[in-house]
Design an enzyme around this catalytic site. Structure first.
Site, PDB file in Angstrom:
ATOM      1  N   CYS A  85       5.114  -6.133   1.401  1.00 44.13           N
ATOM      2  CA  CYS A  85       5.507  -4.714   1.583  1.00 44.13           C
ATOM      3  C   CYS A  85       4.805  -4.091   2.790  1.00 44.13           C
ATOM      4  CB  CYS A  85       5.270  -3.920   0.300  1.00 44.13           C
ATOM      5  SG  CYS A  85       6.277  -4.553  -1.032  1.00 44.13           S
ATOM      6  N   TYR A  86       3.799  -3.238   2.568  1.00 39.42           N
ATOM      7  CA  TYR A  86       3.081  -2.640   3.702  1.00 39.42           C
ATOM      8  C   TYR A  86       2.632  -3.739   4.667  1.00 39.42           C
ATOM      9  CZ  TYR A  86      -0.317   0.229   6.261  1.00 39.42           C
ATOM     10  OH  TYR A  86      -1.004   0.891   7.247  1.00 39.42           O
ATOM     11  N   ASP A 133     -18.457  -7.819 -22.573  1.00 39.46           N
ATOM     12  CA  ASP A 133     -19.148  -8.007 -21.293  1.00 39.46           C
ATOM     13  C   ASP A 133     -20.641  -8.252 -21.469  1.00 39.46           C
ATOM     14  OD1 ASP A 133     -16.633  -7.363 -20.524  1.00 39.46           O
ATOM     15  OD2 ASP A 133     -17.121  -5.368 -19.781  1.00 39.46           O
ATOM     16  N   SER A 134     -21.288  -7.405 -22.278  1.00 34.31           N
ATOM     17  CA  SER A 134     -22.736  -7.591 -22.404  1.00 34.31           C
ATOM     18  C   SER A 134     -23.068  -8.850 -23.209  1.00 34.31           C
ATOM     19  CB  SER A 134     -23.408  -6.347 -22.992  1.00 34.31           C
ATOM     20  OG  SER A 134     -23.003  -6.135 -24.308  1.00 34.31           O
ATOM     21  N   SER A 135     -22.193  -9.252 -24.131  1.00 35.36           N
ATOM     22  CA  SER A 135     -22.462 -10.485 -24.887  1.00 35.36           C
ATOM     23  C   SER A 135     -22.330 -11.702 -23.965  1.00 35.36           C
ATOM     24  CB  SER A 135     -21.483 -10.652 -26.056  1.00 35.36           C
ATOM     25  OG  SER A 135     -21.576  -9.553 -26.924  1.00 35.36           O
ATOM     26  N   GLY A 156       0.826  -1.208   0.000  1.00 33.12           N
ATOM     27  CA  GLY A 156       0.000   0.000   0.000  1.00 33.12           C
ATOM     28  C   GLY A 156       0.850   1.242   0.000  1.00 33.12           C
ATOM     29  N   LYS A 204     -11.508  -9.031 -16.471  1.00 33.99           N
ATOM     30  CA  LYS A 204     -11.797  -9.043 -17.914  1.00 33.99           C
ATOM     31  C   LYS A 204     -11.350 -10.347 -18.596  1.00 33.99           C
ATOM     32  CE  LYS A 204     -13.151  -6.553 -21.484  1.00 33.99           C
ATOM     33  NZ  LYS A 204     -14.309  -5.658 -21.515  1.00 33.99           N
ATOM     34  N   GLU A 264       3.645 -10.733  -7.354  1.00 36.81           N
ATOM     35  CA  GLU A 264       2.573 -10.753  -8.360  1.00 36.81           C
ATOM     36  C   GLU A 264       2.949 -10.054  -9.664  1.00 36.81           C
ATOM     37  OE1 GLU A 264       2.682  -9.116  -5.560  1.00 36.81           O
ATOM     38  OE2 GLU A 264       1.880  -7.089  -5.708  1.00 36.81           O
ATOM     39  N   HIS A 323       7.200  -7.484  -4.658  1.00 38.90           N
ATOM     40  CA  HIS A 323       5.901  -7.843  -5.240  1.00 38.90           C
ATOM     41  C   HIS A 323       5.996  -9.124  -6.077  1.00 38.90           C
ATOM     42  CE1 HIS A 323       3.716  -4.257  -4.033  1.00 38.90           C
ATOM     43  NE2 HIS A 323       4.866  -3.628  -4.164  1.00 38.90           N
ATOM     44  N   SER A 355     -24.535  -4.453 -26.389  1.00 44.21           N
ATOM     45  CA  SER A 355     -23.842  -3.509 -27.264  1.00 44.21           C
ATOM     46  C   SER A 355     -22.998  -4.220 -28.305  1.00 44.21           C
ATOM     47  CB  SER A 355     -22.918  -2.656 -26.406  1.00 44.21           C
ATOM     48  OG  SER A 355     -21.897  -3.488 -25.867  1.00 44.21           O
ATOM     49  N   GLY A 356     -22.864  -5.554 -28.173  1.00 43.46           N
ATOM     50  CA  GLY A 356     -21.952  -6.261 -29.068  1.00 43.46           C
ATOM     51  C   GLY A 356     -20.574  -6.383 -28.442  1.00 43.46           C
TER      52      GLY A 356
END
Ligand code: XMP
Length: 507
Positions: A80-81, A224-226, A52, A363, A169, A167, A220-221
């Site tokens: 870290c933090y 996400d919405s598909s 952080g 995503k 990651e 880190h 919308s095509g």
């Protein structure tokens, strides 16, 4: 019996979400919690305290309920933090750093026998980003590794309680994934994460939450919405899928979206509102005003079509949006659209009428879910496309003539990226019209026609972006084809601006 998801406690580092993603990539289910939510983690398999930007020495610095943490009796890793906080809690101290250490360092592993280092080299590259450092170590603390300057960067206070000052990651920590895996696998009854079975869980969740209500979904095509519509369809939920054709879409987009839904036997209602949008945008040149007009009209058309008494509105909200709103306390900051929509959504939310089944996914996981649901690769790997559509790629007044040029150039550009195997290598690519006519020669005549900008960027999350280093031959092909085939253009420029300071879109 599987335990609850691996809990990552968010102390605000820019990399925190990445820890959650990496653990899921390892095949284990992980979720992010705010520091005050430790008790809500239930029975987690392991706990990670993230990095952080604050200092544990500051007044009011985010804390941890240490007694409760210990009472969980599970492995804990402070990054870290998180490491500095744990060192203090065990009775040691932290010293303020006089400079921020940021960048690569070498991890010198002093305790090759420790299981957290299994499979790692004695010396490997790590990524540091911190200012404070641990100072006095509590009695009995083991220093497991140092950096090349001899500073402790990996500690062990207790049998299964560790801290690291780098880190794992971040991909620049070359063996970071091995360390994360070693740590996570110290936990027992680890909950697994695998998209095909997560899909089954989502289908169940959708059925339960819908509970026989009628669902409306704006499509919308986009990815996400598909994926959302395909998931609702898989769950056997009765859904009205509304697609508003703003006329600001790409070439053949409306037809392609319709064909996609029909191929899945998913009903879709298209509202052709292109005339309305063009009329509303007539004479408008201010970018903010253009966005407002589009946002307002979109909301009006959508809710006129579905009526005010929506039983349930499904939205493709993703996990990063949820995390962002949990940290900033507002969903408004994450919705890039007009407040009318935000107001309406808040109202429905309060009434328990919003369904957001993708709200735990990143995503790339949504894309993987789309694949499991059988959506074509073309849809699943589609570049992002802004809500206000081509209007943000058409500075100045939006007219049908300009949109036609943008659409044709965009199609050539995107098709050639596919042909040259570059499409999946870039985050986003598009053509924007520069509303300036420059001189050229066509035949024997001097002509004044528009200049076009083509832009392709690479990015992880759209917060920052690099211009894509497309091969010259590809750029040459794109330019030639646009100049030969698109009427009204006599100049093509490649946009080599990074974000920041330039944004990805033109407006
Ligand atoms: P910028 O231009 O801000 O874009 O660097 C970052 C990402 O967001 C997309 N974008 C939008 N998406 N509504 C959206 O849904 C918008 O108004 C909007 N403006 C930009 C952009 O395409 C890029 O992926």
């Amino acid at each position: 019996m599987e335990r609850d998801p691996i809990a990552v406690i968010d102390y605000g580092s820019q990399y925190t979400q990445l820890i959650v993603r990496r653990i899921r990539e390892l095949g284990y289910y992980s979720k992010l919690y705010q520091p005050g939510e430790l008790r809500e983690t239930g029975n987690p398999a392991v706990v990670i305290l993230s990095g952080g930007p604050r200092s544990t020495l500051e007044e009011g610095a985010p804390d941890i309920d240490f007694e409760y943490l210990l009472s969980l009796k599970v492995p804990v890793l402070g990054v870290c933090y998180g490491m500095q906080l744990l060192n203090q809690k065990f009775g040691g101290s932290v010293a303020p750093g006089n400079k921020r250490e940021f960048g690569p360092a070498i991890l010198k592993n002093e305790s090759t026998g420790n299981c957290i280092f299994t499979g790692m080299s004695e010396s490997s590259q790590i990524w540091m980003s911190h200012s404070d450092t641990v100072d006095n170590l509590p009695q009995g603390t083991k220093v497991l590794a140092r950096n090349d300057e001899g500073v402790p960067v990996a500690l062990q206070w207790d049998e299964t309680i560790y801290g690291i000052q780098f880190h794992p990651e971040v991909s620049h920590s070359t063996e970071g994934m091995t360390l994360l895996q070693n740590f996570v696998e110290m936990g027992d009854h680890l909950p697994t994460f695998e998209i095909a079975s997560f899909k089954d869980h989502l289908v169940e969740r959708v059925r339960e939450e819908v509970a026989g209500r009628k669902v409306v979904c704006g499509v919308s095509g986009g990815v996400d919405s598909s994926v959302l519509a395909a998931l609702l369809h898989e769950a056997g939920v009765e859904t009205r899928n509304i697609f508003v054709d703003t006329g600001l879409l790409r070439q053949n987009e409306a037809e392609e979206v319709k064909a996609l839904f029909e191929s899945f036997d998913i009903p879709i209602e298209t509202i052709d509102a292109s005339e309305q949008f063009l009329t509303a945008l007539k004479g408008q040149t201010d970018p903010e005003e253009k966005r407002r007009i589009i946002g307002r009209l979109f909301v009006k058309i959508f809710f006129d079509a579905v009526g005010d008494d929506v039983e349930l509105l499904a939205q493709g909200t993703l996990y990063p949006d949820v995390i962002e709103s949990a940290t900033s306390g507002s969903i408004a900051s994450t919705i890039k659209t007009h407040h009318n929509r935000v107001d309406k959504i808040m109202e429905l939310k309060k009434a328990g009428r919003i369904l957001e089944p993708l709200d735990e996914l990143f995503k790339d996981e949504v894309r993987a879910l789309g694949e499991v649901l059988g959506l074509p690769a073309k849809v699943v790997h589609r570049h992002p496309f802004p809500g206000p559509g081509l209007a943000v790629r058409c500075p100045g007044e939006v007219t049908e003539d300009k949109l036609k040029i943008i659409r044709e150039a965009d199609k050539i550009f995107i098709d050639l990226l596919h042909e040259h195997d570059q499409y999946d290598r870039v985050w986003q690519a598009y053509a924007a019209l520069i509303p300036v006519k420059t001189v050229g020669v066509k035949g024997d005549e001097r002509c004044y026609e528009y200049a076009l900008s083509i832009r392709a960027v690479t990015s992880e999350d759209a917060m920052t972006a690099e211009w894509a280093k497309l091969p010259y031959e590809v750029l040459g092909d794109i330019s030639n084809k646009i100049l030969n085939e698109v009427d009204g253009v006599n100049r093509v420029l490649y946009d080599i601006s990074t974000k920041p300071p330039a944004s990805i879109e033109w407006e």
